[in-house]
Design an enzyme around this catalytic site. Structure first.
Site, short mmCIF file in Angstrom:
data_model
loop_
_atom_site.label_atom_id
_atom_site.label_comp_id
_atom_site.label_asym_id
_atom_site.label_seq_id
_atom_site.Cartn_x
_atom_site.Cartn_y
_atom_site.Cartn_z
N ILE A 167 0.86 -1.18 0.00
CA ILE A 167 0.00 0.00 0.00
C ILE A 167 0.90 1.23 0.00
O ILE A 167 2.08 1.15 0.35
CB ILE A 167 -0.99 0.03 1.19
CG1 ILE A 167 -0.24 -0.02 2.53
CG2 ILE A 167 -2.00 -1.09 1.09
CD1 ILE A 167 -1.17 0.05 3.74
N ASP A 168 0.35 2.36 -0.40
CA ASP A 168 1.15 3.57 -0.55
C ASP A 168 1.69 4.06 0.80
O ASP A 168 1.13 3.77 1.86
CB ASP A 168 0.32 4.69 -1.18
CG ASP A 168 -0.15 4.35 -2.58
OD1 ASP A 168 0.57 3.60 -3.26
OD2 ASP A 168 -1.23 4.84 -2.97
N LYS A 169 2.74 4.84 0.73
CA LYS A 169 3.39 5.40 1.92
C LYS A 169 2.38 6.08 2.84
O LYS A 169 2.37 5.84 4.05
CB LYS A 169 4.46 6.40 1.49
CG LYS A 169 5.04 7.22 2.63
CD LYS A 169 5.98 8.30 2.11
CE LYS A 169 6.44 9.22 3.24
NZ LYS A 169 7.29 10.33 2.74
#
Length: 361
Positions: A167-169
């Site tokens: 998942i994104d930062k």
């Protein structure tokens, strides 16, 4: 499978494009590439590779072939394939390459579940998942290296185990980590076959005319901005993507939505919501950090700015994760509470929406 050859891995501040998409829609990244000479005699591909790769056994090459990760001229082959002159032989994997050894770092992990086969962690917003350009330290993978430092069976540099998805930062929520090659293979197949259960909660700009819907749109890199992805209808360019959504709360100028992923493309929810005209609240990359709904009054602008200070990232949380246990077959389901920044953001908009309604009465 195969050790990777220590080349560059971009961080989540950039977008990493896969080298290949296989018949099941898996995103695969090239780790090794060899071109046979013009005078190459017919030779089994496993023997061809073992002669050219250090610290790699013929058995591991055969495992790569069995997993569909051994390609010749861009197509999967068996380990018995005979290499011909000028054939391009590639080893591909389900994650980009590292150009350095992963260093163990004592970073706290919120472990939701762990057994001998897997671990489920609840990632906070702001934590990069994979090390890469600009983010060589302080990532989730560095934290995993520390957690498993006394486990002789877990090698954080071995692509046959580790994170199964990403998942994104600046997205918070649940991720599953495979502790054995067998677990990663099983979990990977479940993700590829769309039998996992993944549900996100987001705050987006605007209200939906229909409380439920499905967004279908191929996703590709934005040709005008390489840091963005976009929906495209150009044949053969994008990757098939489907997001199912339900509006949970209509808060006037923003909505709380539940998104269920049928596919898992880069920035999928962020891209699909922008495509529908509802960018995620405070999503800087996709324009959600601007005031997209509401009034022009200075008081309202101050209110929105205050909301963005409360939740200083895209308002997206991976709340639910479900899958079949790779060894026992038991159905496992996990749920992560909405983090404090998003909880405060939602409550602030509730209060504002309630105030607007009272003014109309």
């Amino acid at each position: 499978m195969i050790e990777d050859n220590k080349e560059d891995l971009s961080s989540e501040s950039d977008i990493i494009e896969p080298s290949y998409i296989d018949s099941e829609g898996r995103e695969l990244y090239e780790h090794f590439r060899f071109v046979a000479d013009k005078g190459q005699t017919l030779l089994r591909v496993d023997k061809f590779l073992v002669d050219r790769m250090e610290k790699t056994s013929r058995n591991r090459i055969q495992q790569a072939a069995d997993a569909g990760c051994l390609l010749v001229n861009g197509k999967p082959v068996k380990s018995s394939y005979k290499v011909k002159p000028e054939d391009v032989v590639s080893i591909v994997m389900d994650r980009p390459r590292y150009d350095f050894e992963i260093i163990a770092e004592d970073i706290p992990l919120n472990i939701v579940y762990e057994d001998a086969d897997l671990m489920v962690v609840d990632k906070p917003a702001g934590l990069v998942v994979h090390p890469g350009h600009g983010n060589y330290h302080g990532t989730l993978v560095n934290a995993l290296a520390w957690h498993f430092k006394d486990n002789p069976d877990y090698d954080v540099n071995d692509p046959r185990m580790g994170l199964v998805h990403r998942i994104d930062k600046d997205t918070s929520g649940l991720l599953v980590v495979a502790k054995t090659p067998e677990a990663k293979t099983s979990l990977g197949e479940q993700f590829f076959n769309k039998t996992t259960r993944r549900e996100y909660v987001a705050v987006v700009w605007g209200s939906f005319p229909e409380p439920e819907g499905t967004i279908t749109g191929d996703i590709a890199r934005n040709p005008r901005n390489r840091l963005q992805m976009t929906v495209t209808d150009e044949p053969g360019v994008g990757k098939h993507a489907v997001t199912h959504y339900t509006q949970i709360e209509d808060l006037g100028y923003v909505s709380v939505v539940k998104c269920r992923l049928e596919t898992g493309r880069t920035h999928q929810i962020r891209v699909h919501m922008k495509y529908k005209g509802h960018p995620l609240f405070n999503d800087e990359r996709y324009g959600g950090d601007e005031i997209l709904r509401g009034t022009t009054f200075a008081k309202y602008r101050r209110f929105v700015q205050n909301c963005m200070e409360i939740c200083s990232r895209q308002a997206l949380h991976a709340r639910t994760l479900g899958f079949r246990h790779p060894r026992t077959g038991e159905e496992l389901n996990f749920e992560s509470p909405i983090p404090e920044d998003m909880t405060l953001l939602i409550q602030k908009w509730r209060d504002y929406s309630k105030g607007m309604m009272e003014e109309k009465i």
